[in-house]
Structure formats: structure tokens, C-alpha cells
Design an enzyme around this catalytic site. Structure first.
Site, mmCIF file in Angstrom:
data_model
loop_
_atom_site.group_PDB
_atom_site.id
_atom_site.type_symbol
_atom_site.label_atom_id
_atom_site.label_comp_id
_atom_site.label_asym_id
_atom_site.label_seq_id
_atom_site.Cartn_x
_atom_site.Cartn_y
_atom_site.Cartn_z
ATOM 1 N N GLY A 58 11.024 4.509 6.412
ATOM 2 C CA GLY A 58 10.952 3.704 7.627
ATOM 3 C C GLY A 58 10.498 2.284 7.413
ATOM 4 N N LEU A 111 0.806 -1.217 0.000
ATOM 5 C CA LEU A 111 0.000 0.000 0.000
ATOM 6 C C LEU A 111 0.838 1.265 0.000
ATOM 7 C CD1 LEU A 111 -2.743 -0.991 2.611
ATOM 8 C CD2 LEU A 111 -2.858 -1.154 0.120
ATOM 9 N N ASP A 156 -0.579 12.834 15.626
ATOM 10 C CA ASP A 156 -0.467 13.060 14.174
ATOM 11 C C ASP A 156 -1.853 13.015 13.545
ATOM 12 O OD1 ASP A 156 0.724 13.580 11.734
ATOM 13 O OD2 ASP A 156 1.287 11.498 11.363
#
Length: 838
Positions: free
Chosen positions: A236, A231, A364
Site C-alpha cells: 500500500g 521504516l 486493528d
């Protein structure tokens, strides 16, 4: 994936995109420690290159990369440099910890992340000796794995075959890319994608076979999840859809790479994965939070599995449902959208309250981290930045506009983002929020004017984004005339602001523009991003351009190469700007150099931006001024060559079939050769085949000349000659139906509002006029005053200002000028019949 290279050009000391400074005294890893006599040192934008006396390196070969993190980079450099000096090995290193950290950040280049030192062995024997010797000095030092390389034992040493000397070739779309040479002398791309790859002709040295076998042996043995779709990737790690082989349940699988994907606090992806594990465990049972299923290590990376949420990102739903992006923008449609949006926001607010009650700060919150299920219930995802509320931590990662001011801590970070979300559900321009309360007030007033919002809702947004919450911020609100974009004085204010920030003393750029000024070859000179485009807009606006500015372009045009011979990022655009400025000899010289470039490069692209179609349009324009027969003959030859070129692999006016079609149409208008009209129609159908494919994701089609507006312009040009072509007519009507005004992601000519205004200003239908009026009313949303009295505009991505034609103020100026004068903004937008209007 979004191109994140522009982040390297967001300097803290300027409001405009600019090249990273190299004047960082005291920050260089080797500051104050010169190399021995005979060695040369050259510090560039990111790398410091160190060359020994009488250096002789091959053009390509095996290079050694030493990986590092900001914390151990200085020690590694101190261990490696003496060895390179002793053995006269050319090397380079990332100059400072800030640059190394930026390259290793979450959205850094995955294939380059971790690279700190590059060493250039002269042959394979030298390579083997260097690897073995440095293994004794630094072997086993913790460092991120370089995805494009073969790791030597346990790291931090890596190897990759590639170019030592910069040479370039072209991809199918004409874009220049680094190259290496095949044994038969052909230049081919030097692939630097994630994953270790070697050229097909290359034999791997025997001493690397063990390292290659170790790499192949690193597999996910006994892993209980079967991945079937990727996806998303970041530096990271990756995000995947997978099936739990133990019970067949669909899960979302997140991967974290050790020591990679650093955030502002210096935490790596594994630390954030552990944080998400903690948050999901603490929030277990909440309907708005997916259930945790597993956490484990596999093949040196770490993985977290949670329940898969069948839902759409709120970002996509706002784009799809917002009335300003739909055909129905009636009061009823706005009321229905308001009801839906408030329902979603109520759930988000309740979800945040539930998180905070359990002692979790999301950290976030933004629409991309909120999924909406088919039943309109919400789910929060990506809790990797979650923190314990009682620790009152600052925000480590945050999306543009939603990132809280630095003084806010703990739950206040989420509450701030929630109020930004409340506002941008109705005016989806969060990138404007960081520019001060005056800009926030503009957005609030727009939301209140456009939607039937409760007074209490607006009062909450005003409180949540008030000066008391924002703290000490600088205000950048631009003062527009009372009649806004309809006032002719606005164009004058924009032009004066552009000229005011010019830097004729610099050689890389004249006017501050998009980051592509520095990424593309001679980007600071080109039409899209450089001096040529700005000077074109200023001249078309009737502004008296300082002589020093014109002289700057003439001087740089003598040596500029651009990205090729084309119009927007190549030599042709420079040439026709010089002609517009009254420099015909310089224009002819530049265009002749463009033809020479095209002749010498068999792989040159065929698009408008940097290739043959753009060169042809430039030739037709200059041919309309003088020496028309020669330029027309050159254009005819280009059209013949273009039909033999590879088909574009991109869509649109700049790089796709539509641009090639527009050139053929203009050549048909000049020559009357009917086969050119047939070829142009075939080209247009190439883009329509892509647009009409059910698998095509419309989110990849932007606004502006590089998006749907550019395709519409080409379709309209064809329909002028083929009014009965039903497919072309239906396609034009469909694209036109999507031009509704209102918000746009940028103000620019290539990707946003200015490009929309050009295509809407060319139409006479009432719907087009209404959409155009909506854009004119909203022109101030992205207007910024870098200093009091100025009128600047946010550039592409919204992080900094830009004055260039493609992304910034010059594009807005050109669009306003075209609407004012009723004159084509760019010459190729008008039929190529007879003389080009003066």
C-alpha cells in the site's frame, strides 16, 4: 520484511498449508470460452498461459504488463485477448479475481502487485505496435502502478525488460533466482525489485524515451517534508521518518498508493489513509493519539504526516522484558513484569474507552500498533482501519490471533482484541487463540500458573474470550498424555498422526508441510520441508514406515533437483535419508547426482542448506557407512573449493559461517588435518563478528537450528577441540544464557522449540535442564488436533498445520526421540570419528 508468500498457501478447505487449488470452476475470468484451434491453454497455480500455434518467442526481451484491479480485470481481459489472438501474441493472465485480489493486498509482493496480463512481443517493433494499439483500446483505464515497470502514458499498460523463458542462476547465498543472459552469455539475476531498472548493457528503444522522461518528471515538487529514513514498506505504500521543513519538527510520514494494498473489504491504501485522517481529527487532544500535522497529494501518491512518537513497539518490549526471555526468571522478576504489564494494559484499556467515547473504533488493535514511550505511557498508531462506531462495520484487517470473529462488529472488535492482548502479554502466542476455547484455556492456565495475576484480571480474559463471545467455533485442542512430552506415548501419537495424512498418490508432496514445499524446487521431497525429513524422523523414532512412503521418496529422488546439492533443501539430505531407510544404492545415486550438480554449477552456494557444506556433511555420513575413502576424498575436495567461494551474506548454521565451520570440523575429525580446524575456527569468527557488532539487531536471530541454537551447536563442536579458546567459549556462554525455555514463536526444528530442545538436551548444566523442562511443559501450547484423537502442530507463521521436519510435527517428534534415546537427532551433530552409529 516478513516473507508473505506463505499466505498464498492458506487454503480455506484444509487446516494444512497446501498448494492453491486450480479447480475453481466458474471463477476463471475466461471460464467456458476456449481459445481458437491451435492455441494451447495451461492453467497453473496463479497464471493461465496462452500460447499461439507455432509460437516462437525469444528467451528474453521487453514484455508488456496490463495492470488491473479485481473490479475492472474482466473487462480489461475481454479487451486485450482479441488483440492477442488477432496478432498471435503469447500471453498469460491471473486466472481469477481471488488470486488477483490476494496479490494486490496490503502484504502482497510490491514489485508484482497490479500485474494482471503479460504479453510477450517477439521484438521491439512488435512491442511498439502493441503498446500503441492497446493504448487505443484500454489506455487510461484506472489501475495500480506496477512499481517494477515503466508505465506507458497514463496506464494501465506497463513495460519491463526480463526473461520470457524461465532460467535460473544463484545469488551469493546459493539461492536460485530467475535469470537473464548478458551479451557475453553469462546468466545474471533478472531483478524484479520495486523501481524501474534495466540491465546495464541494454539500450532503451527510442519510443520508450518519452515514457521514461515522464517517470523522471514525477517528483515531489514543493513537498514540505524531508524524508531521512524508511521504516516500513507494504504493497500500500511506505512509512518514513521525516522532518517538516517549515518548522523543523520530526514527523512520521505515511504514503498511500492508489488502487493498491487492498484489504478484505476491497478498500485501497488511499481509502485507509483518508480513514486515518478522519480518526486522528476526531481523536485530537487525546494523550494516547499522535497529533495530525498534514495531509496532501504528491507525485500521484497521498501522504499523511503526524507527530513522531519517541517510543518502542509493545511487541519488542514484551520480547525484551518477558521473564521467559531473560536470564532472570525468578518469582521476583515475574512479579515485576506483571506489575509493568498490568500498568500498560490499564492505559490501553483507558485509551480504547476514550476512543469509543468519541465514536471511533480502532479496528486493528495489537501490540505492533501500540508504542510505549520512555515514561511508560502508550500511544496508538496506524489508525488506517478506524471506523465510526455507529456504523458497526466488520473488521477489514487484523493481525493473526487479534482478528475478531466475523460476527463481532463495531467496538466489540476492539474489546475482543484487548482481551487477546491481556492474555498474550503473559503467554505471547496469539496465533494459538483462533484454534478454539480449549486452546485459549491452555494459555490462560499457563498465564495463571506462571504469573501472580489478580483473579479479576483472569476472569475478564475468560469472559472476553468465552464461547459466548467467540460464537460457533470448532475446537482443535489436542489431548496429550498426563505426563505431556515426557510420556513416550506422545511420540507414537505424533507419528501416527503424520502417517495418517500422507498422500502417496500426489507427486508434489507426500506429507503436508510448510508453504516452502511449493515455493522451493522439489521442496516436497527435501529434508527441511518434504518427505525426506519426515521419513528421517519417523525412522529415528522407530516407527514402521509404510513401504509405499519409502517407494515414493525413492521414485521422486530419481528426478529431484532440489535447491542445489546441499543438505536441508538439496540432494544430499535426500541421499542420507535414503541411506537411513535401507536404500543404499538409491542413496549413492542421489549423492552422485548432487556432486554432479555441484561440479556443473560454478555459482553453487557454500552453505549447509543448499550448498557445498551440506553436500560435504552428506558425503561424510554416507562415507561412514560404505565407500568411505571415496566420499572422504570428495569431502576434502569440497572443503578446498569452499575456501575459494564467496563469503556468506547470512548468519547461522544453514546459510552462514557456522554451517561451513561445522562441515570443516567434521572433516577434521575424519582426517585429522589440522588446517581444517584452523579454517573452521576462522569461519565461526565470521558469524561472531556479525553477532558482536553493536549495529546487529538481535531480533533477526531466531530460535532453533536456523538461529542461535544452530550457532551454539557449531560453537560446542569447536570447543570440543579448542576448549581454551576464550572468544568461542564466551560466545557459547552468551548464547546459552539466552536459552530460558518458556514461550517460543514456533514449535519447529529450524525456528523454534524443537531446535531449542536439541541444544538444551545436549547440555548438563542445571540452567539448561530447567530451560529444557520449560519447553517440555509447554510442548502442548501449539499442539492441535486436526481431528479428534490426533496430535498435530502449528507450522511456521501459525496460520496452518505442518508435519514436516523443519517447521512441524516431524521436528517435534525428532526432538522428543533424541531426548528419549540420547542419540544425535541428525548425524552431523555427532563427531565424525569412525563409523556412524547405526
Amino acid at each position: 520484511m516478513i516473507d508473505t508468500r506463505f499466505m498464498d498457501f492458506c487454503r480455506a478447505d484444509t487446516l494444512f498449508y497446501d498448494a492453491p487449488t486450480t479447480e475453481s470452476a466458474g471463477q476463471d475470468f475466461r471460464e467456458g470460452r476456449p481459445l481458437p484451434g491451435g492455441w494451447t491453454t495451461n492453467r497453473g497455480r496463479e497464471w493461465t498461459v496462452c500460447v499461439p500455434p507455432d509460437s516462437r518467442i525469444p528467451d528474453q526481451g521487453w514484455k508488456v504488463h496490463v495492470a488491473a484491479s479485481p473490479g475492472n480485470a474482466a473487462a480489461l481481459l475481454d479487451a486485450v485477448v482479441p488483440y492477442c489472438l488477432e496478432h498471435s501474441l503469447m500471453f498469460k493472465y491471473i486466472s481469477d479475481a481471488q488470486t488477483l485480489g490476494r496479490r494486490g493486498s496490503k502484504y502482497g509482493d510490491r514489485s508484482a502487485s497490479g500485474k494482471f496480463i503479460t504479453i510477450y512481443p517477439v521484438d521491439e517493433a512488435c512491442l511498439e505496435r502493441t503498446l500503441n494499439d492497446l493504448e487505443e483500446r484500454v489506455g487510461g483505464t484506472p489501475a495500480p502502478t506496477i512499481l517494477s515497470d515503466l508505465r506507458w502514458r497514463e496506464g494501465p499498460l506497463h513495460v519491463r525488460y526480463g526473461g520470457f523463458v524461465l532460467r535460473t542462476t544463484r545469488l551469493e547465498d546459493g539461492t536460485l533466482t530467475p535469470a537473464i543472459t548478458t551479451p557475453d552469455g553469462k546468466l545474471v539475476p533478472d531483478e524484479r525489485r520495486p523501481g524501474f531498472h534495466t540491465p546495464a548493457w541494454l539500450t532503451i528503444p527510442p519510443f520508450l524515451e518519452e515514457a521514461l522522461a515522464q517517470r523522471r518528471a514525477r517528483t515531489l515538487t514543493g513537498f514540505p517534508f524531508k524524508v531521512y529514513k524508511a521504516l516500513h514498506f507494504s504493497n500500500g505504500g511506505g512509512v518514513y521518518r521525516a522532518v517538516d521543513k517549515r518548522d523543523g519538527t520530526e514527523v512520521l510520514l505515511k504514503e498511500a498508493r492508489p488502487l493498491a494494498g487492498l484489504d478484505a473489504a476491497g478498500d485501497d491504501a488511499v481509502t485507509r489513509l483518508e480513514r486515518e485522517h478522519w480518526a486522528l481529527s476526531r481523536l485530537a487532544g487525546l494523550a494516547s493519539v499522535p497529533a495530525l500535522r498534514d495531509v496532501r497529494k504528491g507525485n500521484e501518491h497521498y501522504f499523511l504526516a503526524r507527530d513522531f512518537v519517541d517510543g518502542a513497539p509493545l511487541t519488542d518490549l514484551v520480547s525484551d522484558r518477558h521473564p521467559h526471555g531473560r536470564a532472570d526468571d525468578s518469582p521476583r522478576a515475574r512479579a515485576e513484569y506483571t506489575e509493568w504489564a498490568l500498568h500498560i494494559l490499564d492505559q490501553i484499556a483507558a485509551g480504547m474507552a476514550a476512543m469509543h467515547e468519541r465514536g471511533v473504533v480502532f479496528g486493528d488493535l495489537h501490540p505492533g500498533n501500540i508504542l510505549v514511550r520512555p515514561d511508560n505511557t502508550v500511544a496508538f498508531i496506524d489508525l488506517e482501519t478506524a471506523t465510526p462506531a455507529e456504523e458497526m462495520r466488520p473488521q477489514a484487517l487484523g493481525s493473526l490471533g487479534f482478528r475478531a470473529p466475523d460476527h463481532l462488529r463495531g467496538a466489540a472488535v476492539d474489546l475482543y482484541a484487548l482481551d487477546v492482548l491481556r492474555l498474550t502479554m503473559f503467554v505471547p502466542m496469539p496465533h494459538v487463540v483462533p484454534w478454539g476455547t480449549q486452546k485459549i484455556r491452555t494459555l490462560i492456565e499457563a498465564a495463571a500458573h506462571e504469573f501472580p495475576l489478580p483473579a479479576a484480571f483472569l476472569e475478564q480474559v475468560e469472559r472476553g474470550l468465552s464461547p459466548d463471545v467467540l460464537g460457533a467455533v470448532t475446537e482443535y485442542g489436542a489431548v496429550l498424555p498426563a505426563d505431556g512430552a515426557r510420556d513416550t506415548s506422545l511420540a507414537s501419537a505424533i507419528a501416527e498422526s503424520i502417517i495418517d495424512v500422507a498422500t502417496p498418490e500426489r507427486t508434489d508432496r507426500l506429507y503436508p508441510g510448510d508453504a516452502m514445499q511449493f515455493i522451493l524446487a522439489d521442496g516436497g521431497v527435501t529434508l527441511s520441508f518434504g518427505a525426506a525429513g519426515v521419513l528421517w524422523a519417523l525412522h529415528r523414532a522407530g516407527v514402521e514406515v509404510p513401504a509405499a512412503h519409502t517407494e515414493w521418496l525413492v521414485r521422486r529422488a530419481e528426478t529431484a533437483t532440489g535447491e542445489g546439492p546441499g543438505l536441508f533443501t538439496g540432494l544430499a539430505g535426500i541421499a542420507f535419508t535414503l541411506a537411513e531407510l535401507g536404500c543404499p544404492d538409491a542413496a549413492d545415486t542421489s549423492l552422485d547426482r548432487a556432486f554432479a550438480t555441484a561440479q556443473a554449477d560454478p555459482d553453487v552456494g557454500s552453505g549447509v542448506a543448499n550448498g557445498l557444506a551440506g553436500l560435504g556433511l552428506g558425503a561424510l555420513y554416507l562415507g561412514g557407512r560404505r565407500d568411505g575413502d571415496r566420499r572422504t576424498e570428495q569431502a576434502v575436495a569440497l572443503a578446498e573449493r569452499m575456501t575459494q567461494a564467496s563469503h556468506p551474506n547470512r548468519l547461522g548454521l544453514l546459510n552462514g559461517h557456522s554451517g561451513r565451520a561445522l562441515f570443516l570440523l567434521r572433516l577434521y575429525e575424519r582426517t585429522g588435518e589440522s588446517h581444517l580446524l584452523e579454517q573452521a575456527t576462522a569461519e565461526l569468527r565470521g558469524d561472531l563478528d556479525i553477532l558482536e557488532d553493536p549495529r546487529f539487531d538481535s531480533r533477526f536471530l531466531t530460535a532453533g537450528l536456523d538461529g542461535s541454537a544452530g550457532i551454539l551447536m557449531a560453537l560446542r563442536a569447536a570447543l570440543r577441540h579448542l576448549p581454551e579458546d576464550e572468544r568461542l567459549r564466551a560466545a557459547a556462554d552468551h548464547i546459552l544464557a539466552e536459552r530460558h525455555g518458556g514461550f517460543s514463536t514456533t514449535c519447529g526444528l529450524l525456528h523454534g522449540r524443537a531446535g531449542e530442545m536439541l541444544v538444551l538436551g545436549d547440555g548438563a548444566a542445571a540452567a539448561e535442564r530447567r530451560a529444557l523442562d520449560a519447553h517440555l511443559d509447554a510442548i502442548g501450547w501449539e499442539a492441535i488436533a486436526a481431528e479428534p484423537g490426533r496430535v498435530d502442530f502449528l507450522g511456521h507463521h501459525g496460520y496452518r498445520l505442518s508435519t514436516d521436519l523443519g517447521t512441524g510435527s516431524a521436528g517435534v517428534l525428532l526432538a522428543l526421540t533424541a531426548l528419549r534415546d540420547g542419540r544425535p537427532a541428525l548425524p552431523f551433530l555427532a563427531p565424525a570419528t569412525g563409523e556412524v552409529p547405526q
